[in-house]
Design a protein around this motif. Sequence first.
Motif, mmCIF file in Angstrom:
data_model
loop_
_atom_site.group_PDB
_atom_site.id
_atom_site.type_symbol
_atom_site.label_atom_id
_atom_site.label_comp_id
_atom_site.label_asym_id
_atom_site.label_seq_id
_atom_site.Cartn_x
_atom_site.Cartn_y
_atom_site.Cartn_z
ATOM 1 N N ARG A 234 1.737 4.148 -3.353
ATOM 2 C CA ARG A 234 1.647 5.612 -3.289
ATOM 3 C C ARG A 234 2.846 6.256 -3.970
ATOM 4 O O ARG A 234 2.717 7.264 -4.662
ATOM 5 N N GLN B 47 0.827 -1.204 0.000
ATOM 6 C CA GLN B 47 0.000 0.000 0.000
ATOM 7 C C GLN B 47 0.863 1.256 0.000
ATOM 8 O O GLN B 47 0.602 2.209 -0.736
ATOM 9 N N LYS B 48 1.919 1.260 0.801
ATOM 10 C CA LYS B 48 2.805 2.423 0.870
ATOM 11 C C LYS B 48 3.657 2.544 -0.390
ATOM 12 O O LYS B 48 3.948 3.646 -0.855
ATOM 13 N N GLN C 263 8.727 9.678 1.557
ATOM 14 C CA GLN C 263 8.315 8.329 1.924
ATOM 15 C C GLN C 263 9.525 7.394 1.989
ATOM 16 O O GLN C 263 10.465 7.519 1.214
#
Length: 132
Positions: free
Chosen positions: A20, A16-17, A42
């Motif tokens: 992004r 999920q990260k 991130q």
Amino acid sequence: MVESIARVRHIRVTPQKARRVVALIKGKQAQEALAILKFAPQSASEPIYKLVASAIANAQVKADRDGEYLDEQDLYVANAYVDEGTTLKRFRPRAQGRAFQIKKRTSHITVVLSTPEVAAAADGDSKKKASK
């Protein structure tokens, strides 16, 4: 007319990260994607930066092998996606002798770089098939 693929598997970033970060570079020029990833806050941006750099190097090697000229400014991120890898299962002790499961997720990340001629040729082939 060069297309190169780079993959990293079992990287300890949740899908999920990672998705992004991958969404930031899809369709961008390769050097621009590196600049975006270099300054992205991130944690997933560092391995994806290395992956894009590896794909650029793969394209250079492929072009040299085929005897073609490759300008790195022509490369762009044709496709980039994140698949879910294996999940490491760990346990944390809790009150009264219980244990809660912790899932440490991993990702498989793939980046495809291409030159515009390859994309144009692929579009032309699909249009020919559609018209038949």
